[in-house]
Design an enzyme around this catalytic site. Structure first.
Site, PDB file in Angstrom:
ATOM      1  CB  THR A  78      -0.931   0.021   1.227  1.00 14.85           C
ATOM      2  OG1 THR A  78      -0.143   0.067   2.413  1.00 14.85           O
ATOM      3  CG2 THR A  78      -1.836  -1.194   1.246  1.00 14.85           C
ATOM      4  CG  ASP A  79      -1.067   4.785  -1.543  1.00 13.40           C
ATOM      5  OD1 ASP A  79      -1.745   4.632  -0.502  1.00 13.40           O
ATOM      6  OD2 ASP A  79      -1.556   5.141  -2.624  1.00 13.40           O
ATOM      7  CD  GLN A  80       2.310   9.696   3.459  1.00 12.71           C
ATOM      8  OE1 GLN A  80       2.463  10.209   2.358  1.00 12.71           O
ATOM      9  NE2 GLN A  80       2.789  10.227   4.557  1.00 12.71           N
TER      10      GLN A  80
ATOM     11  N   GLY B 251      -2.813   3.987   2.552  1.00 11.08           N
ATOM     12  CA  GLY B 251      -3.333   2.662   2.881  1.00 11.08           C
ATOM     13  C   GLY B 251      -4.031   1.993   1.713  1.00 11.08           C
ATOM     14  CB  ILE B 252      -4.979   3.173  -1.594  1.00 13.88           C
ATOM     15  CG1 ILE B 252      -6.100   3.939  -0.870  1.00 13.88           C
ATOM     16  CG2 ILE B 252      -5.437   2.674  -2.949  1.00 13.88           C
ATOM     17  CD1 ILE B 252      -6.499   5.225  -1.556  1.00 13.88           C
TER      18      ILE B 252
END
Length: 139
Positions: free
Chosen positions: A14-16, A18-19
């Site tokens: 995930t990215d920052q 949370g995706i």
């Protein structure tokens, strides 16, 4: 025929926000495709030992809604088109918790020899082609 593959969404994917990062989807597609082919009793390493490769020649992915850390991704894989020189797979990625379609995609692959030159699998390796006929018939 559709083969289902499940993945827990890991924090590292995930990215920052949370995706799930867009770069993860092609990896999930590869896992789904590997499981699809394995369902027919063929593994990628067997194909490679037979002197054949299936390099990627096209990839599409349409992101519909985010899938997030902590969810379980379901990848549904199917063969869309199969010829003696190419295979095209389709994918749908769902969030199991929300029962929602998150992405769709496709990959197209060419049958090649070890030199990456296209081949007709039925002529190049008739025995392997015979083993793959049920896969081709799954469309």
């Amino acid at each position: 025929m559709v083969i289902e593959t499940y993945f827990p969404v890991r924090y590292a994917e995930t990215d920052q926000m949370g995706i799930v990062h867009h770069s993860v989807y092609p990896v999930w597609f590869e896992c789904g495709r590997t499981e699809f082919i394995k369902h027919f009793g063929i593994t990628y390493d067997y194909v490679e030992k037979e002197g054949l490769l299936l390099p990627l020649i096209r990839l599409t992915c349409e992101y519909k809604t985010p899938i997030r850390y902590g969810e379980t991704a379901l990848v549904k894989t199917r063969l869309l088109k199969g010829t003696k020189v190419r295979l095209e797979f389709g994918y749908e990625v769902f969030s199991m918790e929300r029962n929602f379609l998150c992405a769709t995609g496709s990959t197209e692959h060419a049958w090649t020899g070890a030199d990456l030159k296209p081949v007709n699998i039925a002529k190049f390796n008739p025995e392997l082609y015979e083993k793959l006929i049920p896969l081709y018939n799954s469309i």
